[in-house]
Write a protein that holds these residues in place. Structure first.
Motif, PDB file in Angstrom:
ATOM      1  N   LYS A 128       5.395  22.122 -13.780  1.00 15.60           N
ATOM      2  CA  LYS A 128       4.749  22.652 -12.541  1.00 15.60           C
ATOM      3  C   LYS A 128       3.883  21.356 -11.902  1.00 15.60           C
ATOM      4  N   VAL A 129       4.353  21.440 -10.142  1.00 19.98           N
ATOM      5  CA  VAL A 129       3.523  21.077  -9.762  1.00 19.98           C
ATOM      6  C   VAL A 129       3.460  21.723  -8.062  1.00 19.98           C
ATOM      7  N   HIS A 130       2.082  21.765  -7.557  1.00 18.76           N
ATOM      8  CA  HIS A 130       2.327  22.172  -6.221  1.00 18.76           C
ATOM      9  C   HIS A 130       0.260  21.683  -5.671  1.00 18.76           C
ATOM     10  N   GLY A 131       0.861  21.804  -4.286  1.00 21.79           N
ATOM     11  CA  GLY A 131      -0.549  20.557  -3.485  1.00 21.79           C
ATOM     12  C   GLY A 131      -1.544  21.672  -3.970  1.00 21.79           C
ATOM     13  N   LYS A 132      -1.361  22.880  -3.743  1.00 23.64           N
ATOM     14  CA  LYS A 132      -2.965  23.631  -4.394  1.00 23.64           C
ATOM     15  C   LYS A 132      -3.531  22.750  -5.703  1.00 23.64           C
ATOM     16  N   MET A 133      -2.750  22.863  -6.823  1.00 23.31           N
ATOM     17  CA  MET A 133      -3.229  22.170  -7.513  1.00 23.31           C
ATOM     18  C   MET A 133      -4.598  20.312  -7.193  1.00 23.31           C
ATOM     19  N   LYS A 134      -5.340  19.872  -8.421  1.00 25.21           N
ATOM     20  CA  LYS A 134      -5.997  19.527  -8.058  1.00 25.21           C
ATOM     21  C   LYS A 134      -5.318  18.265  -8.756  1.00 25.21           C
ATOM     22  N   SER A 135      -5.747  17.195  -8.071  1.00 22.58           N
ATOM     23  CA  SER A 135      -4.603  15.293  -7.813  1.00 22.58           C
ATOM     24  C   SER A 135      -4.207  14.868  -9.281  1.00 22.58           C
ATOM     25  N   LYS A 136      -5.266  15.246  -9.914  1.00 17.65           N
ATOM     26  CA  LYS A 136      -5.938  14.077 -11.356  1.00 17.65           C
ATOM     27  C   LYS A 136      -4.871  15.286 -12.175  1.00 17.65           C
ATOM     28  N   LEU A 189      -2.563  -3.507  -9.889  1.00 20.91           N
ATOM     29  CA  LEU A 189      -2.877  -1.939  -9.428  1.00 20.91           C
ATOM     30  C   LEU A 189      -3.793  -1.913  -9.096  1.00 20.91           C
ATOM     31  N   LEU A 190      -4.380  -1.747  -8.243  1.00 22.24           N
ATOM     32  CA  LEU A 190      -5.692  -1.649  -7.837  1.00 22.24           C
ATOM     33  C   LEU A 190      -5.771   0.550  -6.680  1.00 22.24           C
ATOM     34  N   THR A 191      -5.608   1.262  -7.529  1.00 23.80           N
ATOM     35  CA  THR A 191      -5.757   2.683  -7.717  1.00 23.80           C
ATOM     36  C   THR A 191      -7.289   3.402  -7.619  1.00 23.80           C
ATOM     37  N   GLY A 192      -8.003   4.289  -7.084  1.00 29.87           N
ATOM     38  CA  GLY A 192      -8.979   6.064  -8.043  1.00 29.87           C
ATOM     39  C   GLY A 192      -9.127   5.741  -8.543  1.00 29.87           C
ATOM     40  N   ILE A 193      -8.200   5.374  -9.786  1.00 31.60           N
ATOM     41  CA  ILE A 193      -8.222   5.368 -11.070  1.00 31.60           C
ATOM     42  C   ILE A 193      -8.844   3.934 -12.009  1.00 31.60           C
ATOM     43  N   VAL A 194      -8.687   3.358 -11.304  1.00 36.82           N
ATOM     44  CA  VAL A 194      -8.395   1.786 -11.752  1.00 36.82           C
ATOM     45  C   VAL A 194     -10.960   1.599 -12.057  1.00 36.82           C
ATOM     46  N   LYS A 195     -10.879   1.349 -12.957  1.00 40.96           N
ATOM     47  CA  LYS A 195     -12.656   1.269 -12.787  1.00 40.96           C
ATOM     48  C   LYS A 195     -13.415   0.392 -13.623  1.00 40.96           C
ATOM     49  N   GLY A 196     -14.646   0.624 -13.608  1.00 38.45           N
ATOM     50  CA  GLY A 196     -15.707  -0.399 -14.407  1.00 38.45           C
ATOM     51  C   GLY A 196     -14.604  -1.958 -14.384  1.00 38.45           C
ATOM     52  N   MET A 239       1.013  -1.493   0.058  1.00 46.51           N
ATOM     53  CA  MET A 239       0.368   0.324  -0.235  1.00 46.51           C
ATOM     54  C   MET A 239       0.883   1.326  -0.067  1.00 46.51           C
ATOM     55  N   ALA A 240       0.803   2.112  -0.976  1.00 43.70           N
ATOM     56  CA  ALA A 240       1.606   3.196  -0.949  1.00 43.70           C
ATOM     57  C   ALA A 240       0.752   4.649  -0.955  1.00 43.70           C
ATOM     58  N   PRO A 241       0.741   5.833  -0.435  1.00 44.53           N
ATOM     59  CA  PRO A 241       0.595   7.115  -0.261  1.00 44.53           C
ATOM     60  C   PRO A 241       0.130   7.628  -1.684  1.00 44.53           C
ATOM     61  N   THR A 242       0.935   7.554  -2.656  1.00 47.28           N
ATOM     62  CA  THR A 242       0.346   8.143  -3.906  1.00 47.28           C
ATOM     63  C   THR A 242      -0.178   7.332  -5.097  1.00 47.28           C
ATOM     64  N   GLU A 243      -1.119   7.782  -5.653  1.00 44.31           N
ATOM     65  CA  GLU A 243      -1.338   6.968  -7.562  1.00 44.31           C
ATOM     66  C   GLU A 243      -0.256   6.762  -7.993  1.00 44.31           C
ATOM     67  N   ILE A 244       0.747   7.758  -8.085  1.00 44.34           N
ATOM     68  CA  ILE A 244       1.906   7.746  -9.308  1.00 44.34           C
ATOM     69  C   ILE A 244       3.602   6.650  -8.451  1.00 44.34           C
ATOM     70  N   LEU A 245       2.921   6.822  -6.680  1.00 47.30           N
ATOM     71  CA  LEU A 245       4.216   6.009  -5.861  1.00 47.30           C
ATOM     72  C   LEU A 245       3.791   4.371  -5.993  1.00 47.30           C
ATOM     73  N   ALA A 246       2.428   4.667  -6.012  1.00 42.55           N
ATOM     74  CA  ALA A 246       1.724   3.038  -6.623  1.00 42.55           C
ATOM     75  C   ALA A 246       1.973   2.310  -8.188  1.00 42.55           C
ATOM     76  N   MET A 273       3.345  15.539 -13.463  1.00 43.19           N
ATOM     77  CA  MET A 273       4.590  14.313 -12.823  1.00 43.19           C
ATOM     78  C   MET A 273       4.540  13.016 -13.674  1.00 43.19           C
ATOM     79  N   LEU A 274       3.896  13.033 -13.634  1.00 42.96           N
ATOM     80  CA  LEU A 274       4.151  11.891 -15.518  1.00 42.96           C
ATOM     81  C   LEU A 274       4.854  12.683 -16.964  1.00 42.96           C
ATOM     82  N   ARG A 275       4.529  13.602 -17.086  1.00 45.65           N
ATOM     83  CA  ARG A 275       5.087  14.467 -18.247  1.00 45.65           C
ATOM     84  C   ARG A 275       7.026  14.869 -17.647  1.00 45.65           C
TER      85      ARG A 275
END
Length: 699
Positions: free
Chosen positions: A519-527, A351-358, A324-331, A533-535
């Motif tokens: 650019k990444v900061h804590g006020k941005m939406k998770s997605k 892998l099971l995170t919030g973005i794995v659906k259906g 179990m990891a704290p963030t999706e990117i780390l998982a 980060m992925l870029r």
């Protein structure tokens, strides 16, 4: 019958309703007991009178006896005055100086009257002076009984209400006179005797009024030991309870999965530290008790490989494992690393995170329930109710400080018996702190890096050298490397910091117009944050401008430079965590700490420590000493479940160990807390647990 320690502090002579209110608001002192446990922070020897011709500017606080010959007042700009009294004891003249409350001084202190003056001597314009001295009538002095004078921390609000250190000293004295002697004992003789600890009565009286240094040190040792002993006894009692309640799965086999991986898939030779930790984990798994182990290791020390090999032992015994990891990117990074390690081995990893659906999500849930999914990697989505395992035997929790205790406990409900739990952290925690914060966990340490890793070079630059720094960045990007540039984002001034980051990002886009930036900061939406980060992870951008949100996780082997702007605003552990984002590939990596030229002595020391060592444990020890345990970055223990009134985990490591050893002896002999000879200890622990301390959170 309520004890005298529970009496309202208002009834101590010298307190009353008004002072009670300020003591309660400023120091949370409400009872006799609270006041008794408000310990002095330092002591000054008041047992002798010095002569003015004995003075030297490097002396600590001294007492002089003499008369004030005259007063002089000097203007110091608009509405500011300096009051100087010329004091004489038959030797040289000493100037007594006040910059505030000057009217009170001239009203209350008379010329040509004998006084005792107390303060720290210094030299100004070739004459000795004492700034803001204590001045008392000479007739009040009792040298022999005073001995060491205690000093108490006070706030500005208290001082304006006339509650100075001296007032608190007098209030404590009048309270102690009302408390009958001896004060009840809270440690049995079979502990205090062999350790040569003084009685509780002596300790509490002498900690406030010691006659000499020896008496003061013995009192403080006793009180520190007692405080730490009950913290450790509570933690160990909790851990013993858990062990008794929950039997662990026994994994006797080391089979084809583990051996096949070890012989054919192991990407490099294990370090001695990794081998030692795997042995410790194997021993736990075969012991019949449920494992709860904390695995500490610096970034890049190979914790994930150790976790994977431990999971393979669970698979060999017919059980499933999860991480179990704290963030999706780390998982996602853990998933990629594990799949790469396992290669073509016949093991189903999902892998099971919030973005794995259906449909995909349902397939994974079905696979977990029928046992065909053997290793599950995920975020806190793993502990959601619909997730049911066939036989979960081993769980890894990465970066424990990002998960609450309640979340860790939820993992246990996923299995008939609680699974074995391995908690991993890249935040090195000094041993004394680990024993206190993670007291219910056994601790394993990976203290060496895999061969071939080059140590990160850390350099300190001033913000006046920023142009040459830009050139260095250009050279690195042209060599094909990627760069992190970190701005501080501290909560108190979030708006200003966010503005600084936004403006800084715009400036950097202009300076490096030939490169692509994220650019990444804590006020941005998770997605949005994950996409940026992925870029960078995929190499689509060369420079990542960020706040400390990148502190944990992301593995970009191609990133070789970490630039930390305004580095003076970060704690040591946080700087070390950020530095750990680079140095993950074979290339030489660099960490550049940028600060203004004007730095405090302590900040300069922090920066020097970072430049001198890459050893996370040395850094954590230094951080603990510089900052104290309350705000160690990374361990996020600012909400430590208990308030240490006199002990200091950073400086009292030996006493922590002594307290733990004694507490362990008690638990070994009386695990059910029922033997009559230990009733004093269990009653005292129950009493302490009734206070507002949230003891349950400790574990």
């Amino acid at each position: 019958m309520p004890s005298i320690f529970e009496q309202d502090v208002m009834y101590v002579p010298g307190v009353g309703p008004k002072r009670k209110e300020i003591l309660s608001k400023e120091l949370n002192i409400q009872t006799f007991g609270d006041l008794l446990e408000y310990y002095p922070y330092k002591y000054v020897d008041r047992s002798r009178i010095y002569r003015s011709d004995e003075l030297s500017p490097d002396m600590p606080f001294v007492q002089l006896k003499g008369k004030i010959l005259s007063f002089e007042e000097f203007e110091m700009g608009p509405r500011k005055k300096r009051l100087v009294a010329h004091f004489h004891d038959g030797g040289r003249i000493v100037d007594l100086v006040w910059f505030a409350r000057t009217q009170y001084v001239t009203k209350s202190i008379k010329v040509n009257t004998d006084y005792i003056v107390f303060g720290k001597p210094s030299i100004f314009n070739g004459r000795f002076q004492i700034a803001h001295p204590e001045v008392e009538p000479a007739s009040d002095l009792q040298l022999s009984s005073m001995g060491m004078q205690p000093y108490y921390n006070t706030t500005e609000k208290m001082k304006t209400m006339g509650l100075t250190s001296r007032s608190i000293e007098r209030i404590v004295k009048s309270m102690l006179e009302r408390i009958p002697s001896p004060i009840d004992e809270t440690l049995p003789a079979f502990i205090t005797g062999p350790l040569h600890l003084v009685s509780r009565d002596d300790a509490l009286r002498h900690v406030h009024y010691p006659k000499n240094t020896d008496e003061m040190q013995r009192a403080r040792l006793r009180l520190k030991f007692e405080e730490l002993f009950y913290v450790q006894l509570n933690i160990l009692r909790y851990a013993a309870d858990q062990r008794r309640k929950y039997r662990g799965y026994v994994f006797p086999r080391v089979g084809d999965y583990f051996n096949g991986f070890f012989r054919y898939r192991l990407p490099f030779t294990l370090t001695d530290a990794q081998k030692r930790v795997i042995r410790e984990i194997r021993q736990d798994m075969g012991s019949g008790r449920q494992m709860n182990r904390l695995l500490q290791g610096d970034v890049g020390s190979g914790k994930t490989l150790v976790a994977l090999m431990s999971m393979l032992i669970a698979l060999d015994n017919g059980y499933q494992a999860c991480i179990m990891a704290p963030t999706e990117i780390l998982a996602e990074q853990h998933l990629a690393t594990i799949r790469e390690f396992l290669g073509d081995m016949p093991i189903r990893v999902e892998l099971l995170t919030g973005i794995v659906k259906g449909k995909k999500r349902q397939e994974i849930l079905d696979g977990l329930a029928d046992g065909s999914v053997q290793i599950l990697v995920g975020t806190h989505a793993i502990i959601e109710d619909p997730v049911q395992f066939y036989r979960l035997g081993f769980a890894v929790v990465d970066e424990q400080h990002r998960f609450g205790v309640a979340q860790r406990a939820k993992l246990w409900s996923k299995s008939e018996n609680p699974p074995h739990v391995l908690v991993m952290t890249a935040t090195p925690i000094p041993r004394t702190l680990a024993m206190t914060i993670y007291g219910d966990l056994d601790v394993s340490v990976i203290d060496e890096l895999p061969p071939g890793r080059k140590p990160i070079q850390t350099e300190h630059r001033f913000d006046t050298q920023i142009t040459s720094l830009y050139e260095s960045i250009r050279r690195q990007v042209r060599l094909g490397r990627q760069i992190y540039i970190v701005f501080p984002l501290i909560k108190e001034s979030e708006k200003i910091d966010l503005k600084n980051l936004e403006e800084g990002y715009e400036t950097l886009c202009q300076v490096f117009s030939e490169f692509r930036l994220s650019k990444v900061h804590g006020k941005m939406k998770s997605k949005e944050k994950e996409d940026e980060m992925l870029r960078f992870v995929r190499g689509e951008t060369q420079i990542l401008v960020a706040t400390t949100v990148i502190e944990v996780g992301v593995n970009v082997p191609n990133a070789s430079v970490m630039i930390i702007l305004d580095a003076q605003r970060f704690g040591l552990s946080q700087l070390h965590q950020l530095r750990g984002r680079v140095g993950r590939g074979a290339d030489q990596s660099y960490c550049i700490l940028v600060t203004p030229y004007q730095l405090s002595k302590e900040t300069r020391r922090r920066i020097d420590i970072m430049c001198d060592t890459n050893d996370g444990f040395q850094i954590a020890e230094a951080d603990l000493k510089l900052r104290g345990p309350g705000d160690l970055e990374g361990t996020q223990q600012s909400g430590m479940a208990f308030d240490l009134k006199i002990a200091d985990i950073a400086r009292d490591g030996q006493i922590v160990q002594m307290a733990r050893d004694e507490a362990q002896k008690i638990i070994d002999i009386d695990p059910n807390c029922e033997r009559a000879e230990y009733s004093m200890l269990w009653n005292r622990l129950a009493e302490l647990r009734k206070t507002n301390i949230n003891w349950g959170v400790i574990s």
